[in-house]
Design an enzyme around this catalytic site. Structure first.
Site, PDB file in Angstrom:
ATOM      1  CD1 TRP A 323     -12.876   7.527  -7.595  1.00  0.00           C
ATOM      2  CD2 TRP A 323     -14.491   6.261  -8.488  1.00  0.00           C
ATOM      3  NE1 TRP A 323     -13.536   8.287  -8.511  1.00  0.00           N
ATOM      4  CE2 TRP A 323     -14.542   7.547  -9.082  1.00  0.00           C
ATOM      5  CE3 TRP A 323     -15.412   5.307  -8.891  1.00  0.00           C
ATOM      6  CZ2 TRP A 323     -15.467   7.883 -10.059  1.00  0.00           C
ATOM      7  CZ3 TRP A 323     -16.344   5.645  -9.865  1.00  0.00           C
ATOM      8  CH2 TRP A 323     -16.364   6.916 -10.442  1.00  0.00           C
ATOM      9  CG  HIS A 324     -17.112   2.148  -7.881  1.00  0.00           C
ATOM     10  ND1 HIS A 324     -15.841   1.840  -8.295  1.00  0.00           N
ATOM     11  CD2 HIS A 324     -17.854   2.260  -9.013  1.00  0.00           C
ATOM     12  CE1 HIS A 324     -15.812   1.774  -9.618  1.00  0.00           C
ATOM     13  NE2 HIS A 324     -17.023   2.028 -10.080  1.00  0.00           N
ATOM     14  N   GLY A 325     -17.440   3.833  -3.527  1.00  0.00           N
ATOM     15  CA  GLY A 325     -18.252   4.144  -2.346  1.00  0.00           C
ATOM     16  C   GLY A 325     -17.525   3.834  -1.065  1.00  0.00           C
TER      17      GLY A 325
END
Lengths: 501, 371
Positions: A323-325
């Protein structure tokens, strides 16, 4: 529009003024919606349409879910809203990553595949508002709330500017109904909001933006430095990302509070955690609870046996990393945290730590103990706290490194360079790790101040302490805090790290 | 969705809140503002105590100096004027001279300085280094490739001055200045107490090997010759000259302008020739001479053809920057009105320069430099 910009300093008071002058709730919400889209479209106007699309799909799906007679019909519409919302997210955020990795996988089997690539800028905050919009459809499907009939109110729920681009990721059950209330101006609430904003600005523009220079200096040129500098830069990054992100959350919560809207808490002094499990109960709380409610529970949570529980926990953190990257560095970061949580679960560490009721009960028990015992307990608590912080810093290496190669280059070298390190030499130069010597020591002073304030927050609520003070003293403290922000702000405007997620 | 009416005590609540907020804001601003007013690090407000402490940051330092220093002869230009000596110029021209250089600036910024000079001081002589790259721009362009130009310090709009006063960087400079005034210690040579050495770079030294290495790096593409040079059509540069330089000359008819073309090294001209822009550059400068020489308050000096300077490579730091020898030479020449040029003589100079650049000696020098 950045919170730490001159535009926002004009935008926010104007919007707040218009908000309170608006004669009816309807007018107020529409003005707020326009302001939110204006705020968002400052980055790239066309991405406003994307947000409008996500809002419409989820709003319409919510209506259809509520009106569907059969379970199948409800399922169909929740699937449509999930696929279309996540599809947009996938296209903009993961398409290239997915294709490159499919290509690598196929080449392993000697199958040639030229990966497709799209050259688009990631819409700012897309991961935040898509999750927020999606939670609504799922909540309606679950019957946690009724469908919202008013599209404008729903669009405002998705786009509410204070928390639009970097959270907290709000739930419809908490936020949507607040737009149905005509909030009168409340001086106490506004003062609280302003206090939070000032504290958020302090974290962002006094601490985080300065530390960013130190971090960038080392992490953008790892071969030019050794282990001592890696440690300095990584600890600096730990505080940078915390101050950057929690600073944004504080400004968001504070600015919403001024308008009478209460957003959820997003950080609870995470670096005072004594385990990784506790850390994740205190760090980015809105995301952790989102994953708990909309991924961990649907996967079966802890209801499908011990090993399945461990697997579910690990999956949640793996997805959280992604989700963060769209990069393997984030996946590894998530996996490391997931592995730590699983190990702690097996060892029974941090079971209840960070849970509100447990913390309150423990505090009560603590007060019954003799002072010396309390002190000894506090000192003993420092060791797990430091170990947790050290592990968190280790995972931050993957989070911050520009790529996996650099992370793996740095990690084995973390203990090198101590024999030749001369602090006197480091501190006797005009530019210390990219910062002017005054700026460097300001950064250190600001971090110390931050830790002191958070220690105080652990003992008593600063709000309560302030409210018991005479008005002139309170005003003097507010003025002092604001002057720290004004006169010690790092003036090279930097965007917020979490905008990229 | 009922319409709500504000109760009377609500108005009072808001008024008290706003009043308290205003008090907090004023108290928060006050200490810093007082520090800024007291120490005025860039001399912008004119409140800095004497002796002045200068900062080597020309874009910020120059507007304040132009307003508050005591002078009646100003020197404008880029790094080409940094090594002039104010005292030497003062002696030579029997005036009180002040260098006002902005490195890498375009003519737009230099004219902003000129306007401040003329507004605040009774200056009757301007020495002005005219450089090809400073006019090879679209009219109004400001050089901001590596730096931000602080427009608010030049715009003469007092409302914008808050950006100088409420400014963290300037506040820190004020505190550093306080530290130095109190302890006498100049941390990391941050401040300059002697205006003579402010913005000069003679300490860096010059010699043949430095310029040859620079030439080689540019020739081999390791450094970019065009880093600070645009490649606009000649007509654009001519239009810029008309609207900036010529209009400025017309605006101040009572001022004596001494325009000059600095003695950049022969290897610089060689590089321009190798890139095929030498003739264009000279065309642009010829246009300056053609237009400016029509005005009685203008003198134009050409030092590009002083080959004893431009071919003495020991005088150079790199292909363009010469040491104080070049500045003394120019000061002497202008004071004695030597090397004055006009449209005819400048054309001859240009032809001579092109011929010199393409001569066997210079070709050999260029070839040897690449070894």
């Amino acid at each position: 529009m950045l919170f730490n910009s001159l535009e926002f300093l004009i935008f926010f008071p104007v919007v707040t003024l218009v908000y309170f002058l608006a004669p009816t709730l309807r007018v107020r919400n529409i003005l707020l919606l326009i302001a939110s889209y204006y705020f968002y479209m400052q980055y790239k106007p066309e991405y406003g349409l994307l947000m409008l699309f996500s809002s419409f799909v989820n709003w319409y799906a919510g209506l259809r879910i509520a009106n569907a007679k059969s379970k199948g019909g409800k399922r169909l519409w929740v699937a449509i809203s999930s696929l279309s919302t996540l599809g947009v997210l996938f296209f903009f955020k993961y398409f290239n990553f997915f294709n490159v990795n499919v290509s690598r996988l196929l080449s392993f089997f000697d199958i040639s595949y030229q990966p497709l690539s799209i050259n688009v800028l990631l819409p700012i905050g897309i991961s935040f508002y898509t999750f927020q919009a999606l939670s609504y459809s799922i909540d309606v499907y679950r019957g946690a709330l009724g469908a919202e009939r008013d599209f404008f109110d729903f669009a405002l729920y998705v786009s509410f500017f204070p928390q639009l681009v970097a959270g907290p990721i709000e739930r419809s059950t908490n936020l949507l109904h607040q737009f149905k209330i005509y909030h009168e101006f409340d001086a106490k609430g506004a003062a609280l909001g302003l206090r939070l904003m000032v504290w958020g600005f302090f974290k962002k523009i006094v601490v985080a933006d300065r530390l960013a220079v130190i971090v960038d200096t080392v992490y953008n040129n790892p071969s030019g430095y050794n282990g001592v500098y890696y440690i300095i830069a990584t600890v600096a990054f730990a505080f940078q990302i915390y101050c950057d992100f929690s600073g944004y959350s504080d400004i968001a919560i504070g600015s919403a509070r001024i308008m009478g809207v209460e957003l959820m808490r997003n950080f609870e002094r995470p670096y005072f955690s004594k385990s990784i499990t506790e850390f994740w109960r205190r760090w980015h709380i809105s995301l952790s609870t989102w994953f708990r409610d909309y991924l961990y529970f649907p996967l079966g949570g802890n209801r499908k046996g011990y090993f399945r529980t461990l697997l579910n926990l690990f999956i949640v953190f793996l997805v959280s990393g992604l989700w963060h990257g769209a990069s393997w560095t984030f996946v590894i970061w998530g996996a490391l945290n997931g592995a730590a949580i699983v190990i702690e679960k097996i060892l029974g560490i941090g079971k209840n730590a960070g849970k509100e009721l447990y913390v309150k009960q423990k505090a009560l028990e603590n007060r019954q103990r003799p002072v010396l015992l309390r002190l000894a307990k506090a000192i003993a608590g420092i060791i797990p706290m430091l170990l947790t912080f050290a592990f968190t810093c280790f995972t931050w290496v993957f989070f911050r490194a520009r790529n996996l190669g650099e992370a793996f280059y740095m990690l084995p070298r973390f203990l090198q360079g101590f024999d030749t390190f001369n602090p006197q030499e480091l501190f006797s130069t005009r530019i210390i790790l990219g910062l002017d010597y005054w700026e460097f020591f300001t950064a250190i002073g600001a971090v110390i101040l931050l830790i002191c304030v958070e220690l105080l927050q652990g003992v008593a609520s600063p709000g309560r302490i302030l409210s018991r003070m005479p008005s002139p003293v309170r005003i003097a403290i507010y003025a002092f805090s604001l002057s720290l922000v004004i006169w010690f702000a790092w003036t090279e405007t930097q965007t917020f790290i979490y905008f990229a997620f | 969705m009922a319409r709500k009416r504000k109760e009377p005590n609500k108005t009072k609540e808001i008024a008290v809140f706003l009043a308290k907020g205003l008090i907090v804001l004023i108290l928060a601003l006050l200490p810093g503002v007082l520090v800024m007013l007291k120490f005025d690090p860039y001399l912008f407000l004119g409140t800095q105590p004497k002796p002045y402490l200068y900062i080597h940051n020309e874009r910020y330092q120059i507007p304040g100096m132009a307003r508050h220093e005591d002078y009646n002869l100003a020197v404008l230009g880029t790094s080409m004027i940094e090594n002039f000596s104010d005292s030497y110029l003062s002696e030579k021209f029997n005036a009180r001279a002040l260098r006002l250089p902005i490195n890498a600036s375009y003519i737009t910024e230099q004219i902003k300085v000129l306007d401040i000079v003329k507004k605040y001081k009774d200056v009757n002589t301007i020495l002005w280094a005219i450089d090809y790259r400073t006019v090879d721009i679209n009219f109004g362009d400001v050089y901001e490739k590596n730096v931000t130009f602080p427009d608010y310090m030049y715009d003469e709009n007092p409302i914008n001055d808050w950006r100088y006063i409420i400014n963290h960087n300037n506040f820190y400079l004020a505190l550093k200045q306080y530290q130095m005034r109190k302890t006498g210690i100049n941390p990391f040579d941050y401040f300059f107490t002697d205006r003579e050495v402010l913005n000069t770079w003679t300490w860096r030294g010059t010699n043949r090997s430095l310029i040859i290495q620079d030439y080689k790096d540019i020739y081999e593409g390791k450094k970019d010759l065009y880093d600070k040079i645009n490649a606009l059509p000649v007509e654009v540069a001519k239009k810029t000259i008309d609207k900036s330089l010529i209009e400025a000359i017309e605006r101040y008819p009572d001022t004596e302008f001494k325009l000059f073309f600095a003695p950049k090294s022969i290897l610089w001209f060689k590089l321009l020739d190798q890139r095929g822009v030498l003739e264009k550059k000279l065309d642009v400068l010829t246009y300056v001479v053609d237009r400016a020489s029509n005005y009685p308050n203008v003198e134009i000096y050409n030092f590009q053809n002083v080959f004893e300077l431009t071919e003495n490579l020991d005088l150079y730091l790199d292909v363009t920057h010469f040491n104080k020898t070049g500045n003394y030479f120019m000061a002497d020449a202008m004071a004695e009105k030597r090397l004055l040029t006009d449209p005819d003589s400048f054309r001859k100079d240009c032809a001579e320069l092109i011929s010199r650049v393409r001569s066997k000696e210079i070709n050999r020098l260029a070839e040897e430099s690449l070894k």
